[in-house]
Design an enzyme around this catalytic site. Sequence first.
Site, mmCIF file in Angstrom:
data_model
loop_
_atom_site.group_PDB
_atom_site.id
_atom_site.type_symbol
_atom_site.label_atom_id
_atom_site.label_comp_id
_atom_site.label_asym_id
_atom_site.label_seq_id
_atom_site.Cartn_x
_atom_site.Cartn_y
_atom_site.Cartn_z
ATOM 1 N N HIS A 1 1.062 -5.338 0.350
ATOM 2 C CA HIS A 1 1.743 -4.074 0.630
ATOM 3 C C HIS A 1 3.196 -4.123 0.146
ATOM 4 C CE1 HIS A 1 -1.741 -2.801 2.743
ATOM 5 N NE2 HIS A 1 -1.573 -3.552 3.808
ATOM 6 N N GLU B 1 -7.190 7.320 9.174
ATOM 7 C CA GLU B 1 -8.157 6.241 9.432
ATOM 8 C C GLU B 1 -7.501 4.856 9.383
ATOM 9 O OE1 GLU B 1 -8.691 8.881 7.397
ATOM 10 O OE2 GLU B 1 -10.142 9.885 8.716
ATOM 11 N N LEU C 1 12.057 16.124 -9.271
ATOM 12 C CA LEU C 1 10.716 15.767 -8.786
ATOM 13 C C LEU C 1 10.557 15.991 -7.275
ATOM 14 C CD1 LEU C 1 8.010 14.134 -9.410
ATOM 15 C CD2 LEU C 1 9.277 12.120 -8.652
ATOM 16 N N TRP D 1 -5.363 -7.473 -3.939
ATOM 17 C CA TRP D 1 -4.387 -8.113 -4.828
ATOM 18 C C TRP D 1 -3.860 -9.389 -4.166
ATOM 19 C CZ3 TRP D 1 0.665 -9.597 -4.252
ATOM 20 C CH2 TRP D 1 1.331 -9.991 -5.419
ATOM 21 N N TRP E 1 -4.991 3.858 10.906
ATOM 22 C CA TRP E 1 -4.512 3.425 12.237
ATOM 23 C C TRP E 1 -5.477 2.420 12.856
ATOM 24 C CZ3 TRP E 1 0.318 4.284 13.431
ATOM 25 C CH2 TRP E 1 0.968 5.448 13.011
ATOM 26 N N ASP F 1 -4.478 2.161 -3.965
ATOM 27 C CA ASP F 1 -5.429 1.287 -3.271
ATOM 28 C C ASP F 1 -5.463 -0.111 -3.897
ATOM 29 O OD1 ASP F 1 -7.291 0.684 -1.330
ATOM 30 O OD2 ASP F 1 -8.993 1.484 -2.443
ATOM 31 N N SER G 1 -3.458 6.649 5.728
ATOM 32 C CA SER G 1 -4.397 7.677 6.182
ATOM 33 C C SER G 1 -4.509 7.652 7.702
ATOM 34 C CB SER G 1 -5.775 7.439 5.572
ATOM 35 O OG SER G 1 -6.382 6.302 6.153
ATOM 36 N N GLY H 1 -4.519 -5.159 -0.485
ATOM 37 C CA GLY H 1 -5.107 -6.294 0.220
ATOM 38 C C GLY H 1 -5.847 -7.210 -0.741
HETATM 39 C C1 IPE Z 1 -7.167 5.144 1.078
HETATM 40 O O1 IPE Z 1 -7.371 3.791 0.965
HETATM 41 C C2 IPE Z 1 -5.926 5.404 1.874
HETATM 42 C C3 IPE Z 1 -4.677 5.051 1.225
HETATM 43 C C4 IPE Z 1 -4.531 4.646 0.005
HETATM 44 C C5 IPE Z 1 -3.501 5.202 2.046
HETATM 45 P P1 IPE Z 1 -8.323 3.008 1.988
HETATM 46 O O2 IPE Z 1 -8.340 1.591 1.539
HETATM 47 O O3 IPE Z 1 -7.883 3.259 3.385
HETATM 48 O O4 IPE Z 1 -9.709 3.727 1.765
HETATM 49 P P2 IPE Z 1 -11.195 3.187 1.882
HETATM 50 O O5 IPE Z 1 -11.311 2.538 3.239
HETATM 51 O O6 IPE Z 1 -11.381 2.202 0.784
HETATM 52 O O7 IPE Z 1 -12.063 4.393 1.713
HETATM 53 C C1 IPE Z 2 -3.848 0.351 -0.004
HETATM 54 O O1 IPE Z 2 -4.291 -0.965 -0.093
HETATM 55 C C2 IPE Z 2 -2.741 0.538 1.011
HETATM 56 C C3 IPE Z 2 -3.136 1.236 2.231
HETATM 57 C C4 IPE Z 2 -4.299 1.779 2.463
HETATM 58 C C5 IPE Z 2 -2.138 1.331 3.277
HETATM 59 P P1 IPE Z 2 -5.371 -1.551 0.909
HETATM 60 O O2 IPE Z 2 -4.662 -2.127 2.094
HETATM 61 O O3 IPE Z 2 -6.401 -0.524 1.227
HETATM 62 O O4 IPE Z 2 -5.998 -2.723 0.046
HETATM 63 P P2 IPE Z 2 -7.539 -3.075 -0.132
HETATM 64 O O5 IPE Z 2 -8.233 -1.806 -0.522
HETATM 65 O O6 IPE Z 2 -8.017 -3.596 1.175
HETATM 66 O O7 IPE Z 2 -7.563 -4.088 -1.204
HETATM 67 MG MG MG Z 3 -8.173 -0.008 0.403
#
Ligand code: IPE
Ligand code: IPE
Ligand code: MG
Length: 243
Positions: free
Chosen positions: A33, A63, A127, A21, A65, A16, A61, A19
């Site tokens: 990403h 979610e 692995l 970063w 989408w 996580d 996830s 974005g």
């Molecule tokens: C969790 O991160 C899903 C992945 C790392 C793929 P999210 O950024 O989607 O989760 P929330 O919204 O902070 O719970």
């Molecule tokens: C995790 O980083 C990658 C995915 C969920 C695909 P985020 O895109 O959730 O980045 P933040 O959490 O908004 O910083």
């Molecule tokens: Mg996130």
Amino acid sequence: MDATNKIPRHVAIIMDGNGRWAKKQGLARILGHQRGVETIREIVRTSREIGIKYLTLYAFSKENWARPKREVDFLMNLLGEYLDSELEEMKTSQIRFNVIGKSEDLPSQIQSKIKRNMEETEKNTGLLLTLALSYSSRVEITDAVKSLCEQVKKGHLQINEITEGHVARELYTAEIPDPDLLIRTSGELRVSNFLLWQISYTEIYVSEKYWPDFKKEDFLEAVQEYQKRERRFGRSETSMLPS
Ligand code: IPE
Ligand code: IPE
Ligand code: MG
């Protein structure tokens, strides 16, 4: 790293903070990403080096989408590029590639690449690298319930015979031991619908670093922290723990 100390057999990671970063550097989210893929390479390599047997990465996830189409399209392209660029490395370093989640929701060209990478690495014995894609733990559990109901309806199973083992065998992770260590980057203290059944007794480690900043030494620090934990599995003493 003390190699004689217990290395977690299965590490699961909620990657996580891509974005945030990017935002911190004044860049578009999607560039976060892109940098995140570099971290995946480093963590996969390190996992092999220290003898982790199973690495499960939450990459997308169900979610996710709901994010803007531009971001979703970028992530799908990045996934396609990753599947192409890493295949040779997976083959030469004995990595077995695997996916959990509703892969049928993914674009068809991604589905073909997943199938190709899984087939071309299926005999590898190193692995097991699992990507969670279009993954939802609640959907996984709901589908398991539906499947068990079907078996009962057909008379193949009695309701009072259903055990935890029956449920576990219906999950995508039927062949994989439960995670020993769950890492989440970027400081969020939540599990976001990831492996809810499987992490019942998993040790949780949260890093404040955003995923693109999470390096080999941060990963090793998480493993070292794990090695200091006393796992009790609900018991009052640590003797006679399950292996
Ligand atoms: C969790 O991160 C899903 C992945 C790392 C793929 P999210 O950024 O989607 O989760 P929330 O919204 O902070 O719970
Ligand atoms: C995790 O980083 C990658 C995915 C969920 C695909 P985020 O895109 O959730 O980045 P933040 O959490 O908004 O910083
Ligand atoms: Mg996130």
